[in-house]
Structures are given as structure tokens and as C-alpha cells.
Scaffold this motif. Structure first.
Motif, PDB file in Angstrom:
ATOM      1  N   GLN A 150       7.237 -31.273  -8.847  1.00 36.25           N
ATOM      2  CA  GLN A 150       7.783 -32.031  -9.971  1.00 36.25           C
ATOM      3  C   GLN A 150       7.897 -33.515  -9.618  1.00 36.25           C
ATOM      4  O   GLN A 150       7.580 -34.373 -10.437  1.00 36.25           O
ATOM      5  N   ILE A 151       8.332 -33.822  -8.416  1.00 39.16           N
ATOM      6  CA  ILE A 151       8.405 -35.225  -7.976  1.00 39.16           C
ATOM      7  C   ILE A 151       7.016 -35.853  -8.004  1.00 39.16           C
ATOM      8  O   ILE A 151       6.836 -36.979  -8.468  1.00 39.16           O
ATOM      9  N   TYR A 152       6.013 -35.111  -7.526  1.00 37.64           N
ATOM     10  CA  TYR A 152       4.637 -35.611  -7.522  1.00 37.64           C
ATOM     11  C   TYR A 152       4.154 -35.879  -8.959  1.00 37.64           C
ATOM     12  O   TYR A 152       3.599 -36.933  -9.240  1.00 37.64           O
ATOM     13  N   ARG A 153       4.400 -34.939  -9.851  1.00 30.83           N
ATOM     14  CA  ARG A 153       3.967 -35.113 -11.249  1.00 30.83           C
ATOM     15  C   ARG A 153       4.650 -36.307 -11.890  1.00 30.83           C
ATOM     16  O   ARG A 153       4.022 -37.078 -12.629  1.00 30.83           O
ATOM     17  N   GLN A 154       5.950 -36.475 -11.644  1.00 33.07           N
ATOM     18  CA  GLN A 154       6.673 -37.613 -12.212  1.00 33.07           C
ATOM     19  C   GLN A 154       6.102 -38.935 -11.706  1.00 33.07           C
ATOM     20  O   GLN A 154       5.983 -39.899 -12.468  1.00 33.07           O
ATOM     21  N   GLU A 155       5.747 -38.986 -10.425  1.00 32.84           N
ATOM     22  CA  GLU A 155       5.179 -40.209  -9.862  1.00 32.84           C
ATOM     23  C   GLU A 155       3.817 -40.509 -10.477  1.00 32.84           C
ATOM     24  O   GLU A 155       3.505 -41.660 -10.791  1.00 32.84           O
ATOM     25  N   ILE A 156       2.995 -39.493 -10.676  1.00 33.54           N
ATOM     26  CA  ILE A 156       1.688 -39.688 -11.305  1.00 33.54           C
ATOM     27  C   ILE A 156       1.868 -40.205 -12.731  1.00 33.54           C
ATOM     28  O   ILE A 156       1.181 -41.145 -13.154  1.00 33.54           O
ATOM     29  N   MET A 157       2.801 -39.618 -13.472  1.00 33.28           N
ATOM     30  CA  MET A 157       3.060 -40.074 -14.841  1.00 33.28           C
ATOM     31  C   MET A 157       3.576 -41.505 -14.858  1.00 33.28           C
ATOM     32  O   MET A 157       3.198 -42.302 -15.723  1.00 33.28           O
ATOM     33  N   ARG A 158       4.434 -41.843 -13.906  1.00 34.79           N
ATOM     34  CA  ARG A 158       4.964 -43.211 -13.839  1.00 34.79           C
ATOM     35  C   ARG A 158       3.846 -44.209 -13.571  1.00 34.79           C
ATOM     36  O   ARG A 158       3.764 -45.253 -14.218  1.00 34.79           O
ATOM     37  N   ARG A 159       2.955 -43.846 -12.643  1.00 31.03           N
ATOM     38  CA  ARG A 159       1.834 -44.745 -12.327  1.00 31.03           C
ATOM     39  C   ARG A 159       0.878 -44.891 -13.504  1.00 31.03           C
ATOM     40  O   ARG A 159       0.375 -45.981 -13.761  1.00 31.03           O
ATOM     41  N   GLN A 160       0.635 -43.802 -14.224  1.00 33.33           N
ATOM     42  CA  GLN A 160      -0.238 -43.873 -15.394  1.00 33.33           C
ATOM     43  C   GLN A 160       0.375 -44.748 -16.475  1.00 33.33           C
ATOM     44  O   GLN A 160      -0.316 -45.503 -17.141  1.00 33.33           O
ATOM     45  N   ALA A 161       1.683 -44.654 -16.656  1.00 39.15           N
ATOM     46  CA  ALA A 161       2.369 -45.479 -17.659  1.00 39.15           C
ATOM     47  C   ALA A 161       2.300 -46.956 -17.287  1.00 39.15           C
ATOM     48  O   ALA A 161       2.160 -47.812 -18.157  1.00 39.15           O
ATOM     49  N   GLU A 162       2.379 -47.258 -15.991  1.00 37.29           N
ATOM     50  CA  GLU A 162       2.301 -48.660 -15.540  1.00 37.29           C
ATOM     51  C   GLU A 162       0.916 -49.245 -15.770  1.00 37.29           C
ATOM     52  O   GLU A 162       0.794 -50.424 -16.078  1.00 37.29           O
ATOM     53  N   THR A 163      -0.116 -48.429 -15.587  1.00 33.91           N
ATOM     54  CA  THR A 163      -1.494 -48.945 -15.716  1.00 33.91           C
ATOM     55  C   THR A 163      -2.053 -48.800 -17.116  1.00 33.91           C
ATOM     56  O   THR A 163      -3.131 -49.307 -17.396  1.00 33.91           O
ATOM     57  N   ALA A 164      -1.343 -48.121 -18.019  1.00 31.64           N
ATOM     58  CA  ALA A 164      -1.815 -47.952 -19.393  1.00 31.64           C
ATOM     59  C   ALA A 164      -1.830 -49.305 -20.083  1.00 31.64           C
ATOM     60  O   ALA A 164      -0.923 -50.116 -19.907  1.00 31.64           O
TER      61      ALA A 164
END
Length: 169
Positions: A150-164
Motif C-alpha cells: 500500500q505504501i508503494y502504491r501510494q508513492e506511485i500515485m503521488r509521483r504520477q499526480a506530480e508529473t501529470a
């Protein structure tokens, strides 16, 4: 290949298709540890009801020797009094493991390092937190299991939101 007598599939043939994953913990250690008993420093007495917050960050990097990786769990535990939000204690720790990993496809090494490796380290980190909080003058903190996926998924989502790309109206 099938054995003609009982129809069993030869397992050696299937093993050639997928590489065997090998993982060994070469070493693990506390890189940095800080425990601050704020309650004792303030000299506050009386009844306190703790509210504990735990923050976890993960880091992984390749080491010079082939197939070696360093994985670090950065942990911050903060306890505050529910009544007045006064800090009771703060524990900060960097717990690191060095792993030898082979057979993991290149596109899967990142999640493997940040999910499976911390799972291997967690029981040892939990024991240290237990002992340090107890030795620091508080009831021993028995941490719940951490869902590293879950921590890994949240980090991936956070990074995707930053680069969107941002829509500008």
C-alpha cells in the motif's frame, strides 16, 4: 515432458522458462536512531492519553557489487497527549538491509525492493521500536504490521499526480 507411466509433467522443463528468484539478506543494521522523551524533559506529571502517529518512508539503491541492493526504512514515531497535543516522545530511525537479489526481471526490481525487502526487515525494526520505547520510560510500543504494498502504491500515485500535466483554464 510427460512421464509415460503416470502422465506427470517434468518440472525441470518448466523451471527453464522462468528464472528462479534468489534473495538473501546479507546484513541489516540501524543507520541512525534518535529517541527523545519530551515528557520527562518538561517534567509534566499527571495522567496522559497518548495519540501515536507513525510515518514510514522507503528508499532503495543499487550497490557496487553485482546483484546487491541497499533498502532503508525511515521511520518516525511521534506520541502526543490527546488532551493538549503536547509531545510525549519522538522516535526516529533509519533501518537498513543489504540484499543479494537475482532472478527478478528488470521491470519488477523496483517494487520487489520496496515491498518484499522491507517485509523481511520489519520484524527486526518492530523489536527495536518495542525495546526503545520501553527503555525510554513508556509502555512498549507494539507496532502493527505495515502494508508495504500500500505504501508503494501510494508513492506511485503521488509521483504520477506530480508529473501529470496541469490543466490551465
Amino acid at each position: 515432458m510427460q512421464d509415460q507411466e503416470n502422465g506427470a509433467v517434468d518440472e525441470a522443463a518448466g523451471a527453464e522458462a522462468a528464472p528462479q528468484v534468489k534473495m538473501n539478506v546479507l546484513t541489516q543494521f540501524v543507520r541512525d536512531l534518535s529517541f527523545e522523551n519530551v515528557l520527562a524533559q518538561r517534567g509534566v506529571g499527571g495522567e496522559v492519553t497518548p495519540d501515536i502517529t507513525i510515518n514510514v518512508n522507503l528508499d532503495a539503491k543499487k550497490r557496487k557489487p553485482e546483484h546487491q541492493f541497499e533498502v532503508t526504512i525511515n521511520l518516525k514515531v511521534e506520541s502526543k497527549n490527546k488532551a493538549d497535543a503536547a509531545t510525549l516522545f519522538v522516535l526516529e530511525m533509519e533501518y537498513t538491509g543489504v540484499f543479494h537479489v537475482e532472478g527478478v526481471p528488470e521491470d519488477q526490481i523496483h517494487p520487489f525492493l520496496l515491498i518484499e525487502c522491507p517485509r523481511m526487515l520489519f520484524p527486526f525494526l518492530r523489536r527495536i521500536v518495542h525495546d526503545v520505547t520501553r527503555d525510554g520510560g513508556f509502555p512498549a510500543l507494539n507496532m502493527e504490521n505495515i502494508d508495504f504494498m500500500q505504501i508503494y502504491r501510494q508513492e506511485i500515485m503521488r509521483r504520477q499526480a506530480e508529473t501529470a500535466p496541469k490543466n490551465v483554464s
